[in-house]
Write an enzyme that holds these catalytic residues in place. Structure first.
Site, PDB file in Angstrom:
ATOM      1  N   CYS A   1      -5.862  -2.643 -15.118  1.00 18.11           N
ATOM      2  CA  CYS A   1      -7.000  -2.026 -15.793  1.00 18.11           C
ATOM      3  C   CYS A   1      -8.246  -2.891 -15.635  1.00 18.11           C
ATOM      4  CB  CYS A   1      -6.768  -1.773 -17.271  1.00 18.11           C
ATOM      5  SG  CYS A   1      -5.430  -0.647 -17.596  1.00 18.11           S
TER       6      CYS A   1
ATOM      7  N   ARG B   1      -7.912  -2.792  -9.705  1.00 15.17           N
ATOM      8  CA  ARG B   1      -7.050  -3.135 -10.841  1.00 15.17           C
ATOM      9  C   ARG B   1      -6.243  -1.944 -11.353  1.00 15.17           C
ATOM     10  NH1 ARG B   1      -8.876  -8.136 -13.060  1.00 15.17           N
ATOM     11  NH2 ARG B   1      -7.764  -7.716 -14.988  1.00 15.17           N
TER      12      ARG B   1
ATOM     13  N   TRP C   1      -4.688   1.439 -15.027  1.00 13.00           N
ATOM     14  CA  TRP C   1      -3.355   1.366 -14.432  1.00 13.00           C
ATOM     15  C   TRP C   1      -2.418   1.688 -15.597  1.00 13.00           C
ATOM     16  CZ3 TRP C   1       1.267  -1.371 -14.904  1.00 13.00           C
ATOM     17  CH2 TRP C   1       2.140  -1.271 -13.809  1.00 13.00           C
TER      18      TRP C   1
ATOM     19  N   ASN D   1      -7.390  -3.365 -21.990  1.00  3.43           N
ATOM     20  CA  ASN D   1      -6.506  -3.832 -20.916  1.00  3.43           C
ATOM     21  C   ASN D   1      -5.394  -4.651 -21.556  1.00  3.43           C
ATOM     22  OD1 ASN D   1      -5.397  -4.860 -18.562  1.00  3.43           O
ATOM     23  ND2 ASN D   1      -6.927  -6.481 -18.364  1.00  3.43           N
ATOM     24  N   GLY D   2      -4.141  -4.415 -21.156  1.00  4.79           N
ATOM     25  CA  GLY D   2      -3.019  -5.129 -21.770  1.00  4.79           C
ATOM     26  C   GLY D   2      -2.215  -4.161 -22.616  1.00  4.79           C
TER      27      GLY D   2
ATOM     28  N   GLU E   1       7.648 -11.851   3.087  1.00  2.00           N
ATOM     29  CA  GLU E   1       6.259 -11.409   2.919  1.00  2.00           C
ATOM     30  C   GLU E   1       5.970 -10.214   3.838  1.00  2.00           C
ATOM     31  OE1 GLU E   1       4.101 -11.794   0.780  1.00  2.00           O
ATOM     32  OE2 GLU E   1       2.182 -11.365   1.711  1.00  2.00           O
TER      33      GLU E   1
ATOM     34  N   LYS F   1       4.646  -6.687   2.510  1.00  2.88           N
ATOM     35  CA  LYS F   1       3.402  -6.056   2.999  1.00  2.88           C
ATOM     36  C   LYS F   1       3.709  -4.653   3.510  1.00  2.88           C
ATOM     37  CE  LYS F   1       0.752  -8.010   1.640  1.00  2.88           C
ATOM     38  NZ  LYS F   1       0.993  -9.210   0.888  1.00  2.88           N
TER      39      LYS F   1
ATOM     40  N   GLU G   1       4.306  -2.365   0.573  1.00  2.00           N
ATOM     41  CA  GLU G   1       3.095  -2.136  -0.217  1.00  2.00           C
ATOM     42  C   GLU G   1       2.148  -1.131   0.421  1.00  2.00           C
ATOM     43  OE1 GLU G   1       1.749  -6.042  -2.673  1.00  2.00           O
ATOM     44  OE2 GLU G   1       1.752  -6.298  -0.518  1.00  2.00           O
TER      45      GLU G   1
ATOM     46  N   HIS H   1      26.473 -10.523   6.185  1.00  2.00           N
ATOM     47  CA  HIS H   1      27.243 -10.452   4.935  1.00  2.00           C
ATOM     48  C   HIS H   1      26.895  -9.193   4.134  1.00  2.00           C
ATOM     49  CE1 HIS H   1      28.897 -14.441   5.521  1.00  2.00           C
ATOM     50  NE2 HIS H   1      27.701 -14.791   5.950  1.00  2.00           N
TER      51      HIS H   1
ATOM     52  N   LYS I   1      -3.939  -5.021  -8.386  1.00  2.00           N
ATOM     53  CA  LYS I   1      -4.044  -6.364  -7.802  1.00  2.00           C
ATOM     54  C   LYS I   1      -3.689  -7.464  -8.796  1.00  2.00           C
ATOM     55  CE  LYS I   1      -6.474  -9.236  -4.706  1.00  2.00           C
ATOM     56  NZ  LYS I   1      -5.290  -9.260  -3.826  1.00  2.00           N
TER      57      LYS I   1
END
Ligand code: G6P
Length: 615
Positions: A2, A27, A76, A102-103, A488, A492, A495, A511, A610
């Site tokens: 947010c 955000r 968000w 926000n939160g 990573e 990526k 995402e 395995h 983000k």
């Protein structure tokens, strides 16, 4: 999570807020809204589900009245699905108070119940709306907005921040920060004041900013900015002068922020390295951890933590610290750190990595470690952010503002910072000689130019991206220093292209994951010269023998392995410790171009944000 913005001054508020929300949209983009206050008239609000562009379209049909102060929000969603009704700002029962939040209000259910029992009609499913009603109840008893905010904060549980306006105090905006979820930063300018969840929204207006600390309240008007503790004591804000280049936060010639930020890396790395070392003579110059030498000389054990891409940076940091210092080193996902009883003996060094310096899980883990009294160093791209206030020392990266939701340049600059931290630890503990340290520093100094060259020749990579964009699943394999890059690379890919990708140690593949392999489930193998190539090539053979397709990232000139795999791209040759840098560039570009081929919304991937300020 947010984005919040508040403006009061001499300009028309709506366009200023809209512009700010554009830079905060990373955000969250589930909904957006703006509330403005126009003298004694009722507060006006525009809110829309969807992206900011949906709100803009809506406001063209139903414009807000002209006004000189207002607040805005990009959401968000945490409580309540994305909808017009759940969009912020939220109003109180008579419409005289608005709040952008926000939160999380953790006790919102009980507050909701109490408000309902007092006859308040709660319209949204959010946890946030209760704040607006509570504020109006306090204001109706004669409190100012600022005092009402302080009182209401004592009723709220959880980590959060919000901004509020009251119809009875036009031109006044009050903001507060409670806990680690969501910082607030205040912008100072003549005859104007503003408050935002990220400095990026303030940069077009001012370079003079101050960050609000936990449990601080700020009241802004067009010509005053006053901060208080929740007890009402006035406090001095620490105003810093930023030297951020506003151009660096725009997309420039690039179609997407992600590509721009990938391309920024040579400069970002060069700026970061230059700020942390001196050349001629070559020595480490980590000013932010000066003063910790005695403590660092006694360290016997290192723990690194982070989340997401910063967690992967921590994994690389472990490789560097183990190699350069010989100290036992662990990496812990910050959210799991809190769920475990991690032993932190007094000789432990805790290194946290958070580009934003605001990630709540990282902050909570750091606070736990602080109680145990261990030395803490944090790596951050955000000056004065919350992590740097908790840690004893800080190493700032100089990546410039990163706005793409998928982190790129803050990853490579963080691993550069960790490389230098490992060298400094080694120097203090006398593990490597001065000559060895200088040689490692000089190797790192060459990386930006190497990457610059790599980024100029992406034709083969683009062709490969086109070919692999048809697959829906991927296994990324790596070994040693490049295992974190396999993780990573898979992250990526997930995402930005929504391809299901798993990162695995190449040796672990047999395995379990090998059961998934068929001609529709390809592997992307990181098999550079220093990625234990020979062992990885055996794993490649095992996949090929089972009709699996293998695409590989190889060191320039490795035609032997290229001849075995289905397709390969090359990365430049470098040292063992620096191979993760060039391998990263390749996997970032691959994810970008695959997502591009698949027509994904690269800069605003679904469901992501983000800066994650909720648990
Ligand atoms: C989110 C972002 C990631 C980032 C992670 C940690 O998940 O989408 O790109 O790596 O947060 O962020 P930090 O600011 O702590 O590095």
């Amino acid at each position: 999570m947010c984005g919040i913005f508040g403006y009061t001054g001499k300009q028309s508020a709506t366009p200023v807020i809209l512009e700010a929300l554009k830079s905060l949209e990373y955000r969250g983009y589930d909904s957006a809204g703006i509330a403005v206050i126009d003298g004694s008239k009722p507060i006006s609000i525009a809110r829309k589900k969807g992206k900011l562009s949906d709100l803009e379209n809506y406001m063209q049909e139903v414009p807000l009245p002209d006004s000189f102060s207002g607040i805005g929000h990009t959401r968000w969603a945490t409580h309540g699905a994305p909808s017009d009704m759940n969009a912020h700002p939220h109003t109180s029962y008579s419409g005289s108070v608005v709040v952008a939040h926000n939160g999380i209000v953790e006790n919102h259910n009980s507050l909701r119940f109490e408000l309902k029992s007092r006859g308040r009609n709660i319209l949204s499913e959010t946890d946030s709306e209760v704040i607006a009603h509570l504020l109006e109840e306090h204001i109706s008893k004669g409190l100012s907005l600022k005092n009402a905010v302080s009182q209401v904060c004592s009723l709220l549980e959880g980590s959060q921040s919000f901004v509020a306006m009251s119809q009875y105090e036009p031109g006044v905006i009050v903001g507060v920060r409670l806990g680690n979820a969501g910082g607030l930063v205040i912008g100072f300018k003549k005859d104007e004041a503003m408050i935002a969840s990220d400095v990026v929204a303030l940069l077009p207006h001012t370079q003079k900013v101050a960050y609000l600390a936990n449990r601080q309240v700020v009241q802004i008007t067009e010509n005053t900015i006053t901060a208080f503790s929740l007890d009402g004591d006035e406090i001095n804000l620490d105003v810093s002068d930023l030297s951020q280049d506003i151009e660096s936060v725009h997309r420039g010639q690039y179609e997407h922020l992600m590509l721009k930020e990938i391309m920024d890396q040579p400069e970002a790395l060069s700026d970061t390295i230059q700020s942390l070392v001196s050349v001629d003579p070559t020595y480490l110059n980590l000013e932010g951890i000066q003063g910790l030498d005695v403590a660092l000389s006694k360290i016997k054990h290192v723990v690194l933590l982070g989340m997401g891409t910063s967690f992967h940076a921590a994994l690389i940091g472990r490789c560097y610290i183990e190699k350069m210092t010989g100290l036992p080193t662990d990496v812990i996902n910050a959210s799991e750190f809190r769920n475990r009883q991690v032993a932190l003996p007094p000789e432990t060094l805790l290194v946290s990595i958070s580009q934003s310096g605001e990630t709540v899980d990282v902050l909570e883990a750091m606070n736990i470690a602080k109680e145990k009294g261990v030395v803490q160093i944090t790596v951050s791209n955000s000056v004065n952010a919350q992590t740097s206030r908790v840690a004893d020392g800080v190493i700032y990266t100089r990546a410039g503002v990163e706005r793409g939701v998928a982190s790129t340049k803050t990853f490579t600059t963080s691993i550069a910072a960790l490389y230098l931290l490992a060298l400094r630890l080694s120097e203090i503990q006398g593990h490597l000689t001065q000559e060895e340290i200088q040689a490692h520093v000089l190797d790192l100094i060459r990386v930006p130019a190497l990457i610059e060259e790599q980024l100029q020749d992406l034709d083969n990579l683009k062709v490969l991206a086109k070919k692999i964009s048809i697959f829906d699943h991927f296994l990324f394999l790596g070994r040693g220093n490049t295992l974190p890059i396999a993780l990573e690379g898979a992250l990526k890919m997930k995402e930005v292209s929504y391809i299901h990708a798993e990162g695995y140690p190449a040796g672990e593949m047999k395995h379990g994951p090998i059961a998934l392999i068929d001609d529709s489930f390809p592997t992307f193998a990181l098999a550079g010269k220093h990625s234990l190539r020979t062992k990885t090539s055996s794993n490649i053979e095992q996949i090929l023998a089972r009709n699996g397709k293998v695409f590989a990232l190889l060191t320039e000139g490795d035609y032997e392995l290229k001849g075995i795999v289905d397709e390969a791209i090359f990365m430049p040759e470098t040292t063992e410790l620096l191979e993760p840098f060039v391998a990263t560039i390749a996997v970032q570009c691959l994810a970008y171009y695959v997502a591009y081929e698949r027509g994904c919304e690269i800069d605003q991937p679904r469901n992501l944000a983000k800066t994650v300020t909720v648990e």
